[in-house]
Design an enzyme around this catalytic site. Sequence first.
Site, PDB file in Angstrom:
ATOM      1  N   GLY A 126      32.738 -23.394 -29.608  1.00 49.98           N
ATOM      2  CA  GLY A 126      32.353 -23.697 -28.253  1.00 49.98           C
ATOM      3  C   GLY A 126      30.995 -23.386 -28.049  1.00 49.98           C
ATOM      4  CE  LYS A 139      66.280   5.057 -60.724  1.00 48.68           C
ATOM      5  NZ  LYS A 139      67.458   4.331 -60.697  1.00 48.68           N
ATOM      6  NE  ARG A 166      42.400 -24.897 -37.982  1.00 48.55           N
ATOM      7  CZ  ARG A 166      41.446 -24.703 -36.704  1.00 48.55           C
ATOM      8  NH1 ARG A 166      40.174 -24.855 -37.237  1.00 48.55           N
ATOM      9  NH2 ARG A 166      41.885 -23.656 -35.752  1.00 48.55           N
ATOM     10  CE1 TYR A 178      74.518   0.139 -62.098  1.00 54.44           C
ATOM     11  CE2 TYR A 178      73.803  -0.848 -64.440  1.00 54.44           C
ATOM     12  CZ  TYR A 178      74.385  -1.186 -63.086  1.00 54.44           C
ATOM     13  OH  TYR A 178      74.523  -2.302 -62.005  1.00 54.44           O
ATOM     14  CB  THR A 200      42.395 -20.035 -24.783  1.00 50.24           C
ATOM     15  OG1 THR A 200      41.697 -20.752 -24.159  1.00 50.24           O
ATOM     16  CG2 THR A 200      42.534 -19.984 -26.251  1.00 50.24           C
TER      17      THR A 200
HETATM   18  C1  UD1 Z   1      38.523 -20.345 -29.576  1.00 52.73           C
HETATM   19  C2  UD1 Z   1      37.466 -21.123 -28.195  1.00 52.73           C
HETATM   20  C3  UD1 Z   1      35.919 -21.507 -28.501  1.00 52.73           C
HETATM   21  C4  UD1 Z   1      35.575 -20.480 -29.732  1.00 52.73           C
HETATM   22  C5  UD1 Z   1      36.649 -20.385 -30.935  1.00 52.73           C
HETATM   23  C6  UD1 Z   1      35.995 -18.779 -31.913  1.00 52.73           C
HETATM   24  C7  UD1 Z   1      38.166 -21.562 -26.326  1.00 52.73           C
HETATM   25  C8  UD1 Z   1      38.800 -23.486 -25.704  1.00 52.73           C
HETATM   26  N1  UD1 Z   1      37.701 -22.163 -27.338  1.00 52.73           N
HETATM   27  O1  UD1 Z   1      38.441 -22.092 -30.170  1.00 52.73           O
HETATM   28  O2  UD1 Z   1      35.533 -21.659 -27.285  1.00 52.73           O
HETATM   29  O3  UD1 Z   1      34.146 -20.247 -30.641  1.00 52.73           O
HETATM   30  O4  UD1 Z   1      38.006 -19.744 -30.490  1.00 52.73           O
HETATM   31  O5  UD1 Z   1      36.728 -18.788 -32.549  1.00 52.73           O
HETATM   32  O6  UD1 Z   1      38.933 -21.157 -25.777  1.00 52.73           O
HETATM   33  N2  UD1 Z   1      45.977 -18.980 -28.726  1.00 52.73           N
HETATM   34  C9  UD1 Z   1      47.057 -18.311 -27.647  1.00 52.73           C
HETATM   35  N3  UD1 Z   1      48.241 -19.521 -26.963  1.00 52.73           N
HETATM   36  C10 UD1 Z   1      46.929 -21.224 -26.709  1.00 52.73           C
HETATM   37  C11 UD1 Z   1      46.608 -21.335 -27.486  1.00 52.73           C
HETATM   38  C12 UD1 Z   1      45.458 -20.526 -28.165  1.00 52.73           C
HETATM   39  O7  UD1 Z   1      47.311 -17.666 -27.650  1.00 52.73           O
HETATM   40  O8  UD1 Z   1      48.166 -21.930 -26.298  1.00 52.73           O
HETATM   41  C13 UD1 Z   1      45.359 -18.010 -28.981  1.00 52.73           C
HETATM   42  C14 UD1 Z   1      45.556 -18.136 -31.097  1.00 52.73           C
HETATM   43  O9  UD1 Z   1      46.495 -17.981 -31.514  1.00 52.73           O
HETATM   44  C15 UD1 Z   1      44.193 -17.406 -30.907  1.00 52.73           C
HETATM   45  C16 UD1 Z   1      43.634 -17.863 -29.905  1.00 52.73           C
HETATM   46  O10 UD1 Z   1      44.142 -18.205 -28.921  1.00 52.73           O
HETATM   47  O11 UD1 Z   1      44.371 -16.264 -31.803  1.00 52.73           O
HETATM   48  C17 UD1 Z   1      42.240 -19.002 -29.969  1.00 52.73           C
HETATM   49  O12 UD1 Z   1      42.656 -20.222 -30.736  1.00 52.73           O
HETATM   50  P1  UD1 Z   1      42.289 -21.788 -30.918  1.00 52.73           P
HETATM   51  O13 UD1 Z   1      42.723 -22.918 -31.060  1.00 52.73           O
HETATM   52  O14 UD1 Z   1      41.707 -20.422 -32.649  1.00 52.73           O
HETATM   53  O15 UD1 Z   1      40.824 -21.828 -30.491  1.00 52.73           O
HETATM   54  P2  UD1 Z   1      39.774 -22.348 -30.770  1.00 52.73           P
HETATM   55  O16 UD1 Z   1      40.147 -23.542 -31.266  1.00 52.73           O
HETATM   56  O17 UD1 Z   1      38.905 -21.480 -32.366  1.00 52.73           O
HETATM   57 MG    MG Z   2      40.186 -19.913 -33.372  1.00 55.62          MG
END
Ligand code: UD1
Ligand code: MG
Length: 465
Positions: A151, A357, A17, A393, A88
């Site tokens: 969430g 400079k 995004r 220069y 996550t």
């Molecule tokens: C997540 C939470 C949600 C919470 C929100 C807060 C989960 C399932 N949901 O959703 O409950 O309200 O954050 O902002 O965790 N990332 C990885 N690997 C992955 C997916 C994500 O490293 O496979 C990292 C992303 O880079 C980011 C973080 O995890 O730093 C959160 O991931 P994101 O996709 O932003 O989760 P949200 O949909 O925001």
């Molecule tokens: Mg997020």
Amino acid sequence: MKKTIGIVILAAGQGKRMGTDTPKPLLIASGKRLIDFPIHEAKMFCEKSNLSFLITAVTGHKRELVNEYLGQHYKDVATVFQKEQLGTADAIRSYFAQQKAGKDYDYTLILCADTPLIRSIHLSFLWKNLLSQNLDAVAATFIADDPAGYGRILRGEKGFRIVEHKDASEEQKIIDEVNSGLYIMKTDYLLSHLAEIDANNKSQEFYLTDVFKEEANVAPILFDDYKSFVGVNNPDQLEEVFLELNYEKIYDLKKNGVSFYDSSCTYVDWDVKVGAGSIVYPNVSLRGNSVIGKNVVIDSGSIIKDSIIGNQTTINPYSIIEKSHIGEKVSIGPFARIRPDTEVGDNSKIGNFVETKKAKLKKGVKVSHLSYVGDAIIGEETNIGCGFITCNYDGANKHLTEIGKGCFIGSDSQMIAPVKIGNDCYVASGSTINKNMDDGDFAIARSKQEIKPGLAKKFIKKKDK
Ligand code: UD1
Ligand code: MG
């Protein structure tokens, strides 16, 4: 014995995004990369809480860039690779699979790379709740004005669970207490529940949030400063975070005796230092690692980047200073451009429309108007007249101009470098100097003036009336 905690920073996501090529953890806010904030705050929390820690970032999308940055700036941050961004929980599985030591740490703290407003006090508050209530896991929650995308927290008799926005029923969507994505858990608890998580949900992702159960010994910890949990998911949120960091920084400086006339349009990067008694006018931007002394005045429109400014110096309006060192009681500008590697000694003056400079101006030097001083060394108390130019220069290489102490360099002079002028020399106005001068020499290098009495009328043309 110290308690031990494994810190995991989730930084593998794609950040679609944001719409930029830069991986989200490396986006810049307040002169720092987003990922710098959780690393710094997590370390502060561990130091304050006397915890022995291990920090690991889970990287995936554009990991070469993120790993390179972390490798260059942090000796104590390890990285693990999440091959595919399957959610996550999958990220945390990658952590335990590759960072084997992580399992031996008593607790695990999980932070996202994209939440730069979380401070060590939030982590301490979570930690205290976990210990005092003897819980297995806690999640930081807040009340969102618009909970869409987050969430939702479903509090049970004992514990709680989290329903992701996509999977929530209409009734659940009304809940405004949401998950911030910040957790502390007993590592054993996390490991035992991590194994069970599946991807049976609308996104077909492995949700870490599924480790929280209504019947478990877990609790949501509600924070009232919801602003601190903003995640950077789009350019609007990046701006929101930038402005909040700026507000926090200026608030802090004001507490330490720095005055701002209109901080709503003044910008100070996170790592900048400003001494007490300094005054910052509107539309000033202090950037990078700049260190501003005490009782300094920085007038409107000036930009100072990665520079040191000595006590009691005045930066007049619209001056740009970059990677330079300005001494004490100096006056700069208005409209001066101080380019990298300029050193200005105490009590010196650089006036309007002067560009420097790679120039070393010793104490008490004056370059008051319309000059270019590049690749030069100028001795103490030397006065440089208006319209002076170092011709440094030759089309291929840069050359040095050295001018000694106590010299008077007349207006509209040029120095064709390399050239060396001794101490106490006098250069007459309008001279082009290309030969070295010894101490005390006088040089004049301009064509002689001739006077033809009464001849002016031949040249003066009057307009027809
Ligand atoms: C997540 C939470 C949600 C919470 C929100 C807060 C989960 C399932 N949901 O959703 O409950 O309200 O954050 O902002 O965790 N990332 C990885 N690997 C992955 C997916 C994500 O490293 O496979 C990292 C992303 O880079 C980011 C973080 O995890 O730093 C959160 O991931 P994101 O996709 O932003 O989760 P949200 O949909 O925001
Ligand atoms: Mg997020």
